[in-house]
Design a protein around this motif. Structure first.
Motif, PDB file in Angstrom:
ATOM      1  N   ARG A  55      88.600  55.171 106.986  1.00 40.64           N
ATOM      2  CA  ARG A  55      89.943  55.465 106.454  1.00 40.64           C
ATOM      3  C   ARG A  55      90.099  54.835 105.072  1.00 40.64           C
ATOM      4  NH1 ARG A  55      94.704  52.638 106.272  1.00 40.64           N
ATOM      5  NH2 ARG A  55      96.616  53.893 106.175  1.00 40.64           N
ATOM      6  N   SER A  56      89.663  53.600 104.900  1.00 41.97           N
ATOM      7  CA  SER A  56      89.775  52.939 103.603  1.00 41.97           C
ATOM      8  C   SER A  56      88.939  53.641 102.542  1.00 41.97           C
ATOM      9  CB  SER A  56      89.332  51.475 103.720  1.00 41.97           C
ATOM     10  OG  SER A  56      90.261  50.724 104.467  1.00 41.97           O
ATOM     11  N   TYR A  57      87.754  54.120 102.930  1.00 42.93           N
ATOM     12  CA  TYR A  57      86.913  54.816 101.954  1.00 42.93           C
ATOM     13  C   TYR A  57      87.563  56.129 101.534  1.00 42.93           C
ATOM     14  CZ  TYR A  57      83.575  51.536 104.105  1.00 42.93           C
ATOM     15  OH  TYR A  57      82.958  50.419 104.613  1.00 42.93           O
ATOM     16  N   ARG A  58      88.189  56.814 102.478  1.00 46.27           N
ATOM     17  CA  ARG A  58      88.900  58.050 102.131  1.00 46.27           C
ATOM     18  C   ARG A  58      90.051  57.751 101.166  1.00 46.27           C
ATOM     19  NH1 ARG A  58      88.145  59.229 107.675  1.00 46.27           N
ATOM     20  NH2 ARG A  58      90.236  58.470 108.179  1.00 46.27           N
ATOM     21  N   LEU A  59      90.821  56.729 101.472  1.00 46.39           N
ATOM     22  CA  LEU A  59      91.963  56.387 100.624  1.00 46.39           C
ATOM     23  C   LEU A  59      91.506  55.934  99.241  1.00 46.39           C
ATOM     24  CD1 LEU A  59      94.212  54.493 103.198  1.00 46.39           C
ATOM     25  CD2 LEU A  59      94.602  56.772 102.236  1.00 46.39           C
ATOM     26  N   PHE A  60      90.409  55.177  99.191  1.00 43.83           N
ATOM     27  CA  PHE A  60      89.915  54.747  97.879  1.00 43.83           C
ATOM     28  C   PHE A  60      89.448  55.955  97.069  1.00 43.83           C
ATOM     29  CE2 PHE A  60      87.132  53.178  94.647  1.00 43.83           C
ATOM     30  CZ  PHE A  60      87.682  51.964  94.273  1.00 43.83           C
ATOM     31  N   ALA A  61      88.756  56.871  97.703  1.00 37.61           N
ATOM     32  CA  ALA A  61      88.296  58.073  97.002  1.00 37.61           C
ATOM     33  C   ALA A  61      89.476  58.839  96.427  1.00 37.61           C
ATOM     34  CB  ALA A  61      87.491  58.958  97.951  1.00 37.61           C
ATOM     35  N   ALA A  62      90.629  58.785  97.113  1.00 38.38           N
ATOM     36  CA  ALA A  62      91.848  59.439  96.635  1.00 38.38           C
ATOM     37  C   ALA A  62      92.645  58.553  95.678  1.00 38.38           C
ATOM     38  CB  ALA A  62      92.730  59.829  97.823  1.00 38.38           C
ATOM     39  N   ARG A  63      92.110  57.358  95.375  1.00 43.10           N
ATOM     40  CA  ARG A  63      92.735  56.384  94.468  1.00 43.10           C
ATOM     41  C   ARG A  63      94.098  55.928  94.957  1.00 43.10           C
ATOM     42  NH1 ARG A  63      90.418  56.400  88.467  1.00 43.10           N
ATOM     43  NH2 ARG A  63      88.327  57.149  88.966  1.00 43.10           N
ATOM     44  N   ASP A  64      94.194  55.716  96.237  1.00 39.76           N
ATOM     45  CA  ASP A  64      95.425  55.194  96.816  1.00 39.76           C
ATOM     46  C   ASP A  64      95.563  53.723  96.417  1.00 39.76           C
ATOM     47  OD1 ASP A  64      97.249  53.929  98.751  1.00 39.76           O
ATOM     48  OD2 ASP A  64      97.139  55.842  99.832  1.00 39.76           O
ATOM     49  N   PRO A  65      96.683  53.335  95.788  1.00 45.03           N
ATOM     50  CA  PRO A  65      96.815  51.950  95.317  1.00 45.03           C
ATOM     51  C   PRO A  65      96.797  50.908  96.421  1.00 45.03           C
ATOM     52  CG  PRO A  65      98.890  53.144  95.093  1.00 45.03           C
ATOM     53  CD  PRO A  65      97.837  54.162  95.420  1.00 45.03           C
ATOM     54  N   ARG A  66      97.026  51.329  97.668  1.00 46.60           N
ATOM     55  CA  ARG A  66      96.961  50.372  98.772  1.00 46.60           C
ATOM     56  C   ARG A  66      95.555  49.833  98.974  1.00 46.60           C
ATOM     57  NH1 ARG A  66      99.493  53.973 103.424  1.00 46.60           N
ATOM     58  NH2 ARG A  66      98.243  55.508 102.244  1.00 46.60           N
ATOM     59  N   VAL A  67      94.551  50.574  98.529  1.00 44.70           N
ATOM     60  CA  VAL A  67      93.172  50.113  98.703  1.00 44.70           C
ATOM     61  C   VAL A  67      92.420  49.924  97.393  1.00 44.70           C
ATOM     62  CG1 VAL A  67      92.878  50.968 101.054  1.00 44.70           C
ATOM     63  CG2 VAL A  67      92.383  52.468  99.139  1.00 44.70           C
ATOM     64  N   THR A  68      92.947  50.442  96.277  1.00 42.67           N
ATOM     65  CA  THR A  68      92.285  50.153  94.997  1.00 42.67           C
ATOM     66  C   THR A  68      92.596  48.736  94.525  1.00 42.67           C
ATOM     67  OG1 THR A  68      94.120  51.177  93.785  1.00 42.67           O
ATOM     68  CG2 THR A  68      92.185  52.559  94.226  1.00 42.67           C
ATOM     69  N   LEU A  69      93.683  48.132  94.995  1.00 45.53           N
ATOM     70  CA  LEU A  69      93.983  46.706  94.803  1.00 45.53           C
ATOM     71  C   LEU A  69      94.089  46.291  93.342  1.00 45.53           C
ATOM     72  CD1 LEU A  69      91.511  45.226  97.468  1.00 45.53           C
ATOM     73  CD2 LEU A  69      93.819  46.115  97.814  1.00 45.53           C
ATOM     74  N   GLY A  70      94.483  47.217  92.497  1.00 44.08           N
ATOM     75  CA  GLY A  70      94.624  46.903  91.080  1.00 44.08           C
ATOM     76  C   GLY A  70      93.430  47.297  90.252  1.00 44.08           C
ATOM     77  N   LEU A  71      92.370  47.770  90.885  1.00 43.79           N
ATOM     78  CA  LEU A  71      91.190  48.233  90.163  1.00 43.79           C
ATOM     79  C   LEU A  71      91.374  49.695  89.775  1.00 43.79           C
ATOM     80  CD1 LEU A  71      88.178  47.202  89.509  1.00 43.79           C
ATOM     81  CD2 LEU A  71      87.543  48.708  91.398  1.00 43.79           C
ATOM     82  N   ALA A  72      91.074  50.034  88.526  1.00 40.10           N
ATOM     83  CA  ALA A  72      91.069  51.426  88.090  1.00 40.10           C
ATOM     84  C   ALA A  72      89.612  51.840  87.926  1.00 40.10           C
ATOM     85  CB  ALA A  72      91.823  51.585  86.767  1.00 40.10           C
ATOM     86  N   PRO A  73      89.035  52.519  88.919  1.00 36.11           N
ATOM     87  CA  PRO A  73      87.609  52.857  88.843  1.00 36.11           C
ATOM     88  C   PRO A  73      87.273  53.636  87.577  1.00 36.11           C
ATOM     89  CG  PRO A  73      88.485  53.325  91.027  1.00 36.11           C
ATOM     90  CD  PRO A  73      89.662  53.019  90.152  1.00 36.11           C
ATOM     91  N   GLU A  74      86.117  53.341  87.017  1.00 38.15           N
ATOM     92  CA  GLU A  74      85.714  53.994  85.770  1.00 38.15           C
ATOM     93  C   GLU A  74      85.337  55.449  85.978  1.00 38.15           C
ATOM     94  OE1 GLU A  74      82.581  51.540  84.318  1.00 38.15           O
ATOM     95  OE2 GLU A  74      83.952  50.027  83.508  1.00 38.15           O
ATOM     96  N   ARG A  75      84.975  55.788  87.202  1.00 37.47           N
ATOM     97  CA  ARG A  75      84.585  57.169  87.504  1.00 37.47           C
ATOM     98  C   ARG A  75      85.012  57.505  88.915  1.00 37.47           C
ATOM     99  NH1 ARG A  75      80.214  57.347  90.717  1.00 37.47           N
ATOM    100  NH2 ARG A  75      78.880  55.508  90.941  1.00 37.47           N
ATOM    101  N   ALA A  76      84.858  58.750  89.283  1.00 37.44           N
ATOM    102  CA  ALA A  76      85.215  59.180  90.629  1.00 37.44           C
ATOM    103  C   ALA A  76      84.201  58.640  91.633  1.00 37.44           C
ATOM    104  CB  ALA A  76      85.263  60.701  90.689  1.00 37.44           C
ATOM    105  N   TRP A  77      84.730  58.197  92.762  1.00 41.17           N
ATOM    106  CA  TRP A  77      83.892  57.754  93.870  1.00 41.17           C
ATOM    107  C   TRP A  77      84.237  58.604  95.084  1.00 41.17           C
ATOM    108  CZ3 TRP A  77      80.206  53.775  94.081  1.00 41.17           C
ATOM    109  CH2 TRP A  77      80.070  53.026  92.911  1.00 41.17           C
ATOM    110  N   GLY A  78      83.297  59.441  95.517  1.00 47.64           N
ATOM    111  CA  GLY A  78      83.526  60.235  96.714  1.00 47.64           C
ATOM    112  C   GLY A  78      83.300  59.412  97.969  1.00 47.64           C
ATOM    113  N   GLU A  79      83.762  59.950  99.095  1.00 47.42           N
ATOM    114  CA  GLU A  79      83.644  59.211 100.356  1.00 47.42           C
ATOM    115  C   GLU A  79      82.189  58.915 100.702  1.00 47.42           C
ATOM    116  OE1 GLU A  79      85.956  60.842 103.629  1.00 47.42           O
ATOM    117  OE2 GLU A  79      87.207  61.889 102.146  1.00 47.42           O
ATOM    118  N   GLY A  80      81.315  59.910 100.508  1.00 49.17           N
ATOM    119  CA  GLY A  80      79.911  59.704 100.831  1.00 49.17           C
ATOM    120  C   GLY A  80      79.275  58.651  99.942  1.00 49.17           C
ATOM    121  N   GLU A  81      79.628  58.651  98.679  1.00 51.29           N
ATOM    122  CA  GLU A  81      79.093  57.667  97.751  1.00 51.29           C
ATOM    123  C   GLU A  81      79.590  56.268  98.093  1.00 51.29           C
ATOM    124  OE1 GLU A  81      78.338  57.481  92.928  1.00 51.29           O
ATOM    125  OE2 GLU A  81      80.039  58.608  93.730  1.00 51.29           O
TER     126      GLU A  81
END
Length: 271
Positions: free
Chosen positions: A29-55
């Motif tokens: 669930r957390s990996y899905r939310l991070f892939a969608a850039r949900d702020p609840r799991v990005t924790l203030g990080l703005a990823p430099e590129r897209a991260w898919g669930e599989g990656e």
């Protein structure tokens, strides 16, 4: 002296590593939310590129030791204790370097009920080594969005470690503070450090938003992270977090004491 073998045995016995309590469902669930850039799991990080669930799953398998099998969708998951030990070694190296330079540090936690003692031991040792342990923004209020809506918290420090409390929530008995993933406290603390103290920490030690929020602003950061906290490991992969230590961040507080002891031994900061 706590040997590497004894530490590994403790990690497994306390379920800090090996089979852990964090479920596979929570991880995915957390990996899905991070892939969608949900702020609840990005924790203030703005990823430099897209991260898919599989990656993300492959990254977490590499950094933590969780199962890399995408067909494993329920049940338990695990942390490789060898990866935890290696990360603690790197963590200790960063502490040793900052202590050698007597550089200013900031420590903060979103897990005060579990990890306050771990960080407090580090703060004591760094202070004894001559590092200024900064305590900016003490008493300042900050609004944080929670699952219950926006709530106002106050930044406080216990033994040199920052945490947040609900207003008027000074400790009574075992109370230590509130659980939070938000990067807002560290942003306010860093702003206060720059504007009022005229100094920024050269190293932030913490978890959740304390690490990712500071790392996003270009401050060197190190800290532990559970298998459902991919943001710290993405930050490490992208170069904005120096060390992310894979371990369960929800076990009983006394089980983290040997980790403090081991890290301080390796950093040659034991007293």
């Amino acid at each position: 002296m706590l040997s590497t073998g004894a530490l590994r045995a403790h990690l497994l016995a306390a379920r800090l590593a090996g089979p852990v309590a964090t479920t596979r469902e929570d991880n995915l669930r957390s990996y899905r939310l991070f892939a969608a850039r949900d702020p609840r799991v990005t924790l203030g990080l703005a990823p430099e590129r897209a991260w898919g669930e599989g990656e993300l799953l492959r990254l977490m398998a590499d950094r933590c030791g969780v199962s890399a099998d995408p067909a494993h969708v329920s049940g338990g998951d695990a942390i490789d204790p060898a990866r935890t030990v290696a990360a603690l070694e790197a963590f200790a190296e960063r502490l040793a370097e900052v202590a050698r330079r007597r550089a200013p540090v900031l420590l903060g936690t979103g897990h005060p009920h579990r990890l306050l003692g771990f960080y407090a031991g580090l703060a004591d040792a760094l202070s004894a080594a001559g590092c200024p342990v900064l305590t900016p923004a003490q008493g300042r209020c900050i609004d944080i969005t929670t699952r219950f809506g926006v709530r106002t918290y106050t930044i406080d420090y216990v033994r040199g470690v920052a945490l947040v409390r609900e207003p008027g929530g000074r400790p009574t008995g075992g109370e230590t503070g509130a659980h939070t993933h938000s990067p807002l406290p560290v942003r306010l603390a860093l702003q206060e450090a720059a504007e009022r103290l005229g100094v920024l920490p050269e190293l932030v030690v913490g978890d959740h938003g304390w690490v990712c929020g500071a790392g996003q602003l270009g401050i060197e950061t190190i800290g532990p992270a559970d298998t459902d906290d991919p943001a710290l490991f993405v930050g490490e992969a992208e170069g904005r977090v120096s060390v992310a230590v894979p371990l369960d961040d929800g076990v009983q507080a006394p089980f983290y004491r040997p980790l403090t002891r081991y890290v301080l031994q390796r950093a040659r900061l034991s007293r």
